[in-house]
Write a protein that holds these residues in place. Structure first.
Motif, PDB file in Angstrom:
ATOM      1  N   ALA A   1     -14.447  26.832  34.827  1.00 15.72           N
ATOM      2  CA  ALA A   1     -15.556  27.632  35.359  1.00 15.72           C
ATOM      3  C   ALA A   1     -15.186  29.096  35.525  1.00 15.72           C
ATOM      4  O   ALA A   1     -16.059  29.960  35.562  1.00 15.72           O
TER       5      ALA A   1
ATOM      6  N   GLY B   1     -15.454  24.634  41.746  1.00 11.98           N
ATOM      7  CA  GLY B   1     -16.226  24.544  40.508  1.00 11.98           C
ATOM      8  C   GLY B   1     -15.539  23.628  39.526  1.00 11.98           C
ATOM      9  O   GLY B   1     -14.372  23.265  39.699  1.00 11.98           O
TER      10      GLY B   1
ATOM     11  N   VAL C   1     -19.216  28.665  44.966  1.00 12.99           N
ATOM     12  CA  VAL C   1     -19.298  27.671  43.889  1.00 12.99           C
ATOM     13  C   VAL C   1     -19.457  28.418  42.560  1.00 12.99           C
ATOM     14  O   VAL C   1     -20.411  29.183  42.382  1.00 12.99           O
ATOM     15  N   ILE C   2     -18.515  28.200  41.659  1.00 13.83           N
ATOM     16  CA  ILE C   2     -18.481  28.893  40.368  1.00 13.83           C
ATOM     17  C   ILE C   2     -18.834  27.913  39.254  1.00 13.83           C
ATOM     18  O   ILE C   2     -18.345  26.776  39.226  1.00 13.83           O
ATOM     19  N   ASP C   3     -19.659  28.357  38.328  1.00 15.01           N
ATOM     20  CA  ASP C   3     -19.970  27.562  37.141  1.00 15.01           C
ATOM     21  C   ASP C   3     -20.251  28.504  35.976  1.00 15.01           C
ATOM     22  O   ASP C   3     -21.082  29.412  36.089  1.00 15.01           O
TER      23      ASP C   3
ATOM     24  N   TYR D   1     -22.128  21.806  44.356  1.00 11.52           N
ATOM     25  CA  TYR D   1     -21.087  21.499  45.331  1.00 11.52           C
ATOM     26  C   TYR D   1     -21.213  20.064  45.821  1.00 11.52           C
ATOM     27  O   TYR D   1     -20.221  19.329  45.907  1.00 11.52           O
TER      28      TYR D   1
ATOM     29  N   LYS E   1     -12.341  29.972  37.849  1.00  7.37           N
ATOM     30  CA  LYS E   1     -11.715  30.129  39.158  1.00  7.37           C
ATOM     31  C   LYS E   1     -10.349  30.806  39.058  1.00  7.37           C
ATOM     32  O   LYS E   1     -10.058  31.748  39.801  1.00  7.37           O
TER      33      LYS E   1
END
Length: 622
Positions: free
Chosen positions: A409, A405, A578-580, A600, A411
Motif C-alpha cells: 500500500a 494497510g 489507513v493506507i491503500d 480497517y 507504508k
C-alpha cells in the motif's frame, strides 16, 4: 509498500537497473584530458613530498651517468698510461657512485610509497564518504561487490600506477635527456648514429595505448564480478541460502566460470605488455649493432678512443630501456588513467538526497517531542508509477501515529520518506515545520531514530550494538536501556554478559532478542521522533509481550510513526492512518474506524477471529 519495492518492479526490471548502474559506473571509451587534470588535483596536496622525490630522482639519474665516464677514463687514461693510483681511485668510484645511486633509490622509493599511500588514503576516504552520501536507490540496484571492487581492487591497481608509472615517466624522461646530452658531449657523431635508431622502436610502441586501456578495463570488470559473487555467497546470509537450497555445486560452478574469466582477462592484460616488451627487445638490438660497427671503425682509424666507445655502449644500454618506456608512455598513461577513470566515475555518481547548501536550525532539542508532517507528498521509484499520491497528514508531537494497510500500500515508503532515505517528487516532509530538505543531515539524524523490519546487528558485543547511536553513553545509561528493552534476563544468561559478541547480523540471537536490541539502541539514542516498522507476527506470545513492554517505554514522550503488522500493538494509538494504493482512505482511532466498517475493520476482522477476544495489550505514546 514493502522493502522489496525499493529495488524496482520485478526481476527483469532489477536486472536492467543493475546493468544500467554498472554501465554508469564503468563509463566507456578512452579517458579524457579531464581525467588527467583530476589526477593532478588528487596529487596536488602531496606536491611538497612529490617535489622532494623528484629531486632525489634527478640526483639518482645524474649519479647513474658517472660510472660509464669512469670506465672511459680507466681504459683511456689509467690503463693506457699505466697509472695505478688513478686506476685505484677510478675503480673505487665504480663502487661508490652505484652505492650512492642505490641509497638515493631507497629514498626515492620511500617517498614514492608515502605519496602513493597518501593518495590511496585520500581516494579510499573519498570513495567511502561518497558511498555513504549516495541514496538508498543506488544500493538497491548496485551489487555490493561492485562497490567494494572500487575500494579494494581498483585502488590496489592504482597504487601500482602511482609507484611505478607516474614516477617512472619522470625518471625515464630525465634519463633519456641527460644520457643523450652526455653522449653528444662525448662524441656527437656516435651520439647521432645512436639517436637515429630510437624512432625505429618508439613508433610501434605508441600504438599499444588503447589496447592496454581496454585490457585493463576488462580485467577490472571481471575482478569486480568475482568479488560480487564472493560477497553474495560467502557471507552469513548468502551461505545460509546456498546451504538451504543445496546449490553449493551450482555456485561453485559459477565461481569457477567467473574465476576463469578473471584468469583470461588478466592473461590478456599481461600479454599486451609482454608482446610490447618482445617488440622493444628485437628492435633495440639495432642500436648496439650500429654503435659497435661505426664505433669500431672510428677506433680502428684512430678517430675515437676505445674507452669512449665502451662508455657509449654502456650509455646505450641505459638509454634503450627508459626510451622504450617513454615511447610507451601512451600505453602506460592510458592504462593507468583507465583505473582512475573507474574511480572518478564512482565519485561522479549523483547524490539523490543532497545536503542543503544553507541548512536551517531546528527549534527543538534532541529528545523533545516534535511534529512530523507530510504536505501533499507524491513519490515514485525510478521507472515506476507513483507509489504515494498527494499524501497529507501530521504525526503530532508526543503522539503515536499508526500506519495500517494491505501489503504494497505504501507504508514502508512513507517511513522511508520520513527517515529521508528518499526525497518526494512533489510536496514536502517537514519536522517542526522545517522541510527535511533544509535540515543538515547530522542534525536530522540526532532527532530521528529508525527501527526497521529487517534488523541489522554488527559483529560486535551486545553492548556495542546497543550504544551504536550513542557511543559515549556511560555504562549506567546502557544498562538502563537494556532493562527498558526487556533484555536484562538475556544479558545475564550470556557467557560474557553484554560483552558477548552477537555474531554477524546478530545471528547468535533470536528474532525477538534482535528486535529488543534494536529497541534498546533507539532508547539509548533518545530521539525526538521514532520511525518503527514493527514486525512481531513471527514471534511467540512471550517474545511479543516482552517487545510490547519494551515499545511502551520507547514510545513514552516521543513522536512515533509505526507500521503495524499486528493490530494488537496499535489499539490505543492516538491516530491510525489507513493506507491503500498510496493514498489515505481513512483515519481515526481504533473504535471510530471499527465502527465505520471500512478497510480497517476488514483488516482487523481478518486478523482476529470473531470468536476470540482481541488482545488486551495496547501501546500508547503517552
Amino acid at each position: 509498500m514493502g522493502m522489496h519495492g525499493l529495488g524496482g518492479g520485478g526481476p527483469l526490471h532489477a536486472v536492467w537497473e543493475q546493468r544500467r548502474s554498472r554501465q554508469y559506473l564503468e563509463g566507456g571509451g578512452k579517458p579524457s584530458k579531464e581525467t588527467a587534470r583530476r589526477v593532478w588535483r588528487v596529487l596536488r596536496p602531496h606536491r611538497t613530498i612529490l617535489a622532494f622525490a623528484l629531486l632525489l630522482t634527478g640526483l639518482g639519474v645524474v649519479v647513474g651517468l658517472i660510472p660509464p665516464l669512469l670506465v672511459r677514463d680507466i681504459i683511456d687514461r689509467a690503463i693506457a698510461r699505466h697509472n695505478l693510483s688513478l686506476l685505484i681511485w677510478l675503480a673505487a668510484g665504480l663502487v661508490a657512485f652505484p652505492a650512492a645511486g642505490a641509497l638515493l633509490g631507497v629514498g626515492q622509493n620511500y617517498l614514492n610509497t608515502v605519496i602513493a599511500q597518501g593518495v590511496i588514503h585520500d581516494l579510499r576516504r573519498a570513495l567511502y564518504e561518497h558511498g555513504q552520501r549516495l541514496g538508498v536507490d543506488f544500493f538497491t540496484k548496485t551489487p555490493g561487490g561492485e562497490i567494494h571492487s572500487r575500494l579494494v581492487n581498483d585502488l590496489n591497481a592504482v597504487q601500482n600506477v602511482l609507484t611505478r608509472t607516474l614516477s617512472g615517466l619522470f625518471v625515464n624522461a630525465l634519463t633519456v635527456v641527460l644520457t643523450l646530452a652526455t653522449m653528444f658531449w662525448l662524441n656527437w657523431k656516435l651520439a647521432l648514429a645512436s639517436a637515429l635508431v630510437l624512432p625505429a622502436f618508439a613508433l610501434p610502441v605508441m600504438s599499444f595505448g588503447e589496447r592496454t586501456y581496454h585490457a585493463i578495463t576488462k580485467a577490472q570488470e571481471a575482478l569486480s564480478r568475482l568479488t560480487q559473487h564472493l560477497e553474495e555467497t560467502l557471507t552469513l546470509s548468502g551461505i545460509l541460502v546456498v546451504k538451504s537450497f543445496g546449490t553449493r555445486r551450482r555456485e561453485a560452478d559459477r565461481f569457477r566460470a567467473l574465476s576463469q574469466t578473471v584468469r583470461e582477462t588478466q592473461v590478456r592484460q599481461n600479454m599486451v605488455g609482454q608482446w610490447l616488451s618482445l617488440l622493444v627487445q628485437v628492435l633495440s638490438a639495432f642500436g648496439p649493432a650500429v654503435l659497435y660497427g661505426y664505433g669500431g671503425y672510428l677506433v680502428m682509424t684512430g678517430k675515437t678512443p676505445l674507452g669512449t666507445v665502451v662508455a657509449f655502449a654502456t650509455y646505450l644500454t641505459r638509454l634503450f630501456n627508459p626510451a622504450s618506456s617513454l615511447a610507451g608512455a601512451n600505453t602506460s598513461l592510458i592504462g593507468g588513467l583507465a583505473l582512475f577513470d573507474r574511480i572518478f566515475h564512482f565519485l561522479d555518481l549523483p547524490v539523490s538526497v543532497p545536503e542543503p547548501e544553507a541548512p536551517r536550525p531546528l527549534p527543538v532539542n534532541s529528545g523533545q517531542p516534535v511534529a512530523l508532517a507530510f504536505h501533499h507528498v507524491t513519490f515514485a521509484y525510478p521507472g515506476q508509477a507513483p507509489v504515494l499520491r498527494d499524501l497529507t497528514f501530521e504525526a503530532e508531537a508526543g503522539r503515536l501515529t499508526a500506519l495500517v494497510g494491505p501489503s504494497g500500500a505504501g507504508k514502508t515508503t512513507i517511513l522511508s520518506l520520513a527517515a529521508r532515505f528518499y526525497d518526494p517528487l512533489a510536496g514536502t516532509v517537514s519536522l517542526a515545520d522545517v522541510p527535511l530538505t533544509d535540515i543538515a543531515d547530522d542534525v536530522f539524524r540526532t532527532q530521528v531514530a529508525v527501527v526497521t523490519q529487517e534488523l541489522f546487528l554488527f559483529h560486535a558485543s551486545l553492548a556495542d550494538n546497543v550504544r551504536y547511536g550513542n557511543p559515549d553513553a556511560p555504562p549506567e545509561l546502557v544498562w538502563e536501556a537494556i532493562r527498558a528493552a526487556q533484555l536484562e534476563e538475556l544479558v545475564r544468561s550470556l557467557p560474557e554478559g553484554w560483552d558477548t559478541v552477537v555474531g554477524e547480523r546478530g545471528y547468535r540471537l533470536s528474532g525477538g532478542e534482535k528486535q529488543r536490541v534494536a529497541i534498546a539502541r533507539a532508547i539509548l539514542k533518545n530521539p525526538s521522533v521514532l520511525l518503527l516498522d514493527e514486525a512481531t507476527s513471527s514471534l511467540d506470545s512471550h517474545a511479543e509481550r516482552l517487545i510490547q513492554e519494551a515499545l511502551q517505554r520507547l514510545f513514552h514522550g516521543r513522536t512515533v510513526i509505526a507500521i503495524a503488522h499486528r493490530l494488537s500493538t496499535i489499539l490505543a494509538a492516538d491516530q491510525i492512518i489507513v493506507i491503500d494504493q498510496g493514498q489515505i482512505v481513512d483515519r481515526g482511532r481504533h473504535t471510530e474506524l471499527l465502527a465505520r466498517g471500512g478497510l480497517y475493520a476488514r483488516l482487523y476482522h481478518e486478523q482476529f477471529d470473531p470468536g476470540l477476544n482481541p488482545p488486551a495489550a495496547a501501546i500508547s505514546a503517552r
